[in-house]
Enzyme design. Structure first.
Site, PDB file in Angstrom:
ATOM      1  N   HIS A 465      -2.404  14.913   5.866  1.00 19.24           N
ATOM      2  CA  HIS A 465      -2.147  14.802   4.424  1.00 19.24           C
ATOM      3  C   HIS A 465      -2.609  13.429   3.905  1.00 19.24           C
ATOM      4  O   HIS A 465      -3.408  13.340   2.964  1.00 19.24           O
ATOM      5  CB  HIS A 465      -0.649  14.997   4.154  1.00 19.24           C
ATOM      6  CG  HIS A 465      -0.260  14.860   2.714  1.00 19.24           C
ATOM      7  ND1 HIS A 465       0.006  15.943   1.909  1.00 19.24           N
ATOM      8  CD2 HIS A 465      -0.110  13.773   1.924  1.00 19.24           C
ATOM      9  CE1 HIS A 465       0.302  15.521   0.689  1.00 19.24           C
ATOM     10  NE2 HIS A 465       0.239  14.200   0.669  1.00 19.24           N
ATOM     11  N   GLU A 466      -2.116  12.380   4.542  1.00 21.86           N
ATOM     12  CA  GLU A 466      -2.466  11.033   4.066  1.00 21.86           C
ATOM     13  C   GLU A 466      -3.953  10.765   4.257  1.00 21.86           C
ATOM     14  O   GLU A 466      -4.575  10.069   3.446  1.00 21.86           O
ATOM     15  CB  GLU A 466      -1.615   9.977   4.781  1.00 21.86           C
ATOM     16  CG  GLU A 466      -0.117  10.094   4.505  1.00 21.86           C
ATOM     17  CD  GLU A 466       0.230  10.127   3.019  1.00 21.86           C
ATOM     18  OE1 GLU A 466      -0.499   9.519   2.205  1.00 21.86           O
ATOM     19  OE2 GLU A 466       1.229  10.784   2.658  1.00 21.86           O
ATOM     20  N   HIS A 469      -5.816  11.945   1.248  1.00 22.91           N
ATOM     21  CA  HIS A 469      -5.836  10.938   0.173  1.00 22.91           C
ATOM     22  C   HIS A 469      -6.873   9.868   0.500  1.00 22.91           C
ATOM     23  O   HIS A 469      -7.624   9.421  -0.371  1.00 22.91           O
ATOM     24  CB  HIS A 469      -4.462  10.274   0.025  1.00 22.91           C
ATOM     25  CG  HIS A 469      -3.416  11.147  -0.609  1.00 22.91           C
ATOM     26  ND1 HIS A 469      -3.610  11.773  -1.818  1.00 22.91           N
ATOM     27  CD2 HIS A 469      -2.166  11.486  -0.206  1.00 22.91           C
ATOM     28  CE1 HIS A 469      -2.513  12.466  -2.130  1.00 22.91           C
ATOM     29  NE2 HIS A 469      -1.631  12.307  -1.169  1.00 22.91           N
ATOM     30  N   HIS A 472     -10.410  11.013  -0.203  1.00 20.50           N
ATOM     31  CA  HIS A 472     -10.638  11.026  -1.649  1.00 20.50           C
ATOM     32  C   HIS A 472     -11.017   9.615  -2.123  1.00 20.50           C
ATOM     33  O   HIS A 472     -11.906   9.438  -2.952  1.00 20.50           O
ATOM     34  CB  HIS A 472      -9.347  11.495  -2.331  1.00 20.50           C
ATOM     35  CG  HIS A 472      -9.532  12.097  -3.683  1.00 20.50           C
ATOM     36  ND1 HIS A 472      -8.473  12.515  -4.444  1.00 20.50           N
ATOM     37  CD2 HIS A 472     -10.628  12.354  -4.431  1.00 20.50           C
ATOM     38  CE1 HIS A 472      -8.916  13.004  -5.584  1.00 20.50           C
ATOM     39  NE2 HIS A 472     -10.219  12.914  -5.614  1.00 20.50           N
TER      40      HIS A 472
HETATM   41 ZN   LIG Z   1       0.333  13.124  -1.121  1.00 16.84          ZN
END
Ligand SMILES: [Zn+2]
Length: 674
Positions: A465-466, A469, A472
């Site tokens: 998940h991290e 980010h 991105h």
């Molecule tokens: Zn998040």
């Protein structure tokens, strides 16, 4: 020389010390203020004369403050805490004033009106549009007396929200219940330890039930004593209300009325019909009708699955637990028993398949296969702790495009949890530029006595998940700073890349790239994989309709507010429950009175975003089929990851997927597809 003011490629972490923080931030703020004064006194604004200097000074402020905020989080000490607090306050105050700077707002307006604007690339237009929008949302464009009224509303709202939160905290602390030996029945040792700690925290012996989440969770999930669970539920679900053990003492009802009235008035001052419309100004969802249609469509499709979940649970509770009339305070307890019975899947069984090194290597391989980006560790970089690994990131072309600091292990003086944070933002302008640099911080169990760090499946999902980010932030190709990477991306679309990456933790193709037994190197057996997958689907229908209840309640409350009738909190909640809920709490339940996300946090008319982003990520991931599709990956890179906030997220999604998002892949990932 202050190392926080150096213009080196990467921060010199070995020389940065707390005493550098405040002088560096003060220096940059003074320079920033002088620049703004100078810029706003000139006419004829162009990108190169107005925005480029602001980008450079923003980058300078980031270089000065980002290591301070980071080191405070991961290497905390009294000196760092103090330095961070002072520096943070100075920046907050400075930026608040900047947001209210009418002359700067006028300069952006002049830029937009200039002939040159017509020939600007899309990303530059987005920067100017966003800046104007944010100025307007802060009330700076209003004329007096509206401008003063708007500022008063903001101040009063913030005081009320703080008071709301305080009342919830006070109500949470006010109630406690010492547990007898009989009442501890069913609660496992690890959870009893939480209750014993709760007692010690209040200088008591034995075990104490409080309304703090971990203690409440232990009792509501595991205690066989039904009356105790009911008592705990009643105290918890009536906090800060006119009901329950402290009825009327901390009641938030009046505060909610005032908060809602002020939000409505503020929205109308800015020309919006209501607070829901104002919330959508910075979001991907185009209008209120779309949000409602989205939530209601999902509810229609999720409700049959939720009913099945509940019937199954009720049948199990009657047959196996002797509970014939399943009530809300039985649901977590019965769910846990059913889950244990059905899966018997423990963290310990999975952990040998997730040694950290293998997981990281597999994650890097997935990133390279899907997006063509190579992540290469580099040793000669100054870091803040021996555990930290720096990596360079290379594009498929071989060009170095980003950097990444990985700080994987839990240790003293490091904030808990996992997060991605910005060290440097990408921008390229006439006089200055920077590559994007990210911090990826986790709190995994460190290696012990020659044994590698083994992760739980939850840990692995969090890491992916991290990292989403991080991708991105790092893979962006946008030159304009305010819309590069995650900057300027609509609020309800920010979680798309992160939730997207989580999906690799639930597919055979993903797991095969990183799940390797720590001793044998064997991939995860099919039977274990299937059991893992089943846990993802467990009671997902009930989970979904609960999220829908929160989302619809929050949105309708802000959308339908009318000064004559007030907020109508309980009526709205009752209507929403009729529509979407399958578990109906008793009439005295007062959950909204402690709903801090919406009444004291940033989620006002935005709670729907959790599901919105999950629909996007599930639908995006479905384009990969069962494997890791390199063509889909490159499309996701080019149309979503690279473009930052330079265009609306919906447009990016459509460019990637060839159509607007649909909810079916989310339902399928939850095991709820027909
Ligand atoms: Zn998040």
């Amino acid at each position: 020389m202050n190392p926080l003011l150096e213009t080196t490629d990467l921060p010199s972490f070995d020389t940065i010390a707390p005493e550098h923080a405040v002088p560096a931030v003060e220096t940059v703020i003074a320079e920033y203020q002088a620049l703004v004064d100078q810029l706003t006194s000139l006419g004829n604004d162009t990108w190169d004369t107005l925005i480029a200097p602001l980008e450079a000074i923003d980058a300078k402020l980031e270089r000065a403050f980002s290591p301070v905020s980071h080191l405070h989080s991961v290497m905390d000490s009294p000196a760092w805490r103090e330095a961070h607090e002072i520096a943070q306050d100075k920046i907050t105050e400075f930026q608040a004033a900047l947001g209210q700077n009418r002359a700067l707002y006028d300069a952006y307006r002049a830029l937009k009106a200039a002939p040159e604007y017509q020939s600007y690339a899309r990303e530059r237009v987005a920067v100017i549009e966003h800046a104007l929008r944010d100025f307007e949302l802060s009330g700076v464009a209003l004329d007096e007396p509206m401008r003063t009224r708007f500022r008063d509303i903001a101040r009063e709202s913030s005081q009320l929200e703080t008071a709301f939160e305080q009342a919830v905290m006070d109500a949470t602390d006010a109630w406690q219940h010492p547990l007898s030996e009989a009442e501890l029945d069913g609660i496992p040792d690890s959870e009893r330890a939480v209750l014993a700690q709760a007692a010690r925290d209040k200088q008591l012996d034995g075990h104490l039930l409080t309304l703090q989440q971990p203690a409440y969770h232990a009792v509501i999930t595991y205690a066989t004593h039904r009356e105790l669970r009911a008592q705990a539920y009643r105290a918890y679900q009536t906090r800060a209300s006119d009901q329950g053990p402290h009825a009327g003492q901390f009641d938030n009802a009046e505060r909610i009325e005032k908060i809602m009235a002020l939000r409505h008035e503020a929205a109308q001052l800015l020309g919006f019909a209501n607070a829901a419309a104002m919330s959508l100004a910075t979001k991907m969802a185009p209008n209120a009708d779309r949000v409602l249609a989205f939530l209601r469509d999902l509810a229609t499709k999720a409700k049959p699955g939720a009913k099945r979940d509940l019937e199954e649970l009720a049948t199990f509770a009657a047959a196996e637990l002797g509970i014939d009339d399943l009530r809300p305070w039985d649901v977590p307890f019965a769910s846990e028993k059913l889950r244990e019975r059905r899966y018997a899947l423990s963290d310990e069984e999975l952990k040998p398949y997730f040694p950290l090194d293998a997981v990281m290597a597999g994650l890097f391989r997935i990133v390279e296969e899907a997006f063509g980006a190579r992540i290469v560790p580099r040793a000669d970089v100054s870091v803040w702790h021996a555990d930290v690994q720096y990596c360079d990131v290379y594009a498929e072309s071989g060009q170095r495009i980003a950097g990444l600091y990985l700080d994987p292990y839990a240790r003293a003086k490091k904030r808990g949890g996992a997060w991605m944070d910005t060290c440097r933002s990408r921008f390229v302008s006439k006089h200055a530029s920077s590559l994007p640099i990210a911090y990826l911080t986790c709190n995994f169990a460190p290696p012990t006595q020659g044994k590698p760090s083994l992760l739980t499946h939850d840990d692995v999902t969090t890491l992916f998940h991290e990292f989403g980010h991080g991708l991105h932030h790092m893979l962006t190709r946008i030159d304009a700073r305010d819309v590069s990477g995650i900057s300027g991306v609509e609020w309800d679309a920010v979680e798309l890349p992160s939730q997207f990456m989580e999906n690799f933790c639930w597919t055979r193709a993903g797991l095969d790239r990183f799940a390797r037994h720590v001793d044998s190197g064997a991939p995860m057996p099919e039977d274990l994989f299937q059991r893992l997958l089943a846990t993802r689907h467990f009671q997902s229908g009930l989970f979904l309709v609960r999220q829908l209840e929160f989302g619809l309640f929050d949105f309708l409350l802000h959308l339908n507010y009318a000064p004559d009738s007030g907020a109508r909190v309980l009526e709205t909640l009752a209507t929403v429950r009729q529509e979407v809920a399958v578990i109906h709490p008793p009439e005295w339940q007062r959950f909204p009175m402690s709903f801090g996300h919406v009444f004291a946090g940033g989620y006002a008319a935005g709670y729907y975003s959790y599901l919105w982003a999950e629909v996007l990520s599930a639908d995006a991931f479905a384009a990969f089929g069962d494997g890791i599709d390199a063509a889909a990956g490159r499309r996701f890179l080019n149309e979503v990851l690279c473009v930052g906030g330079s265009r609306p997220a919906l447009e990016s999604f459509v460019a990637f997927r060839g159509r607007e998002p649909i909810v079916e892949p989310l339902l399928a990932s939850y095991g709820l597809a027909d």
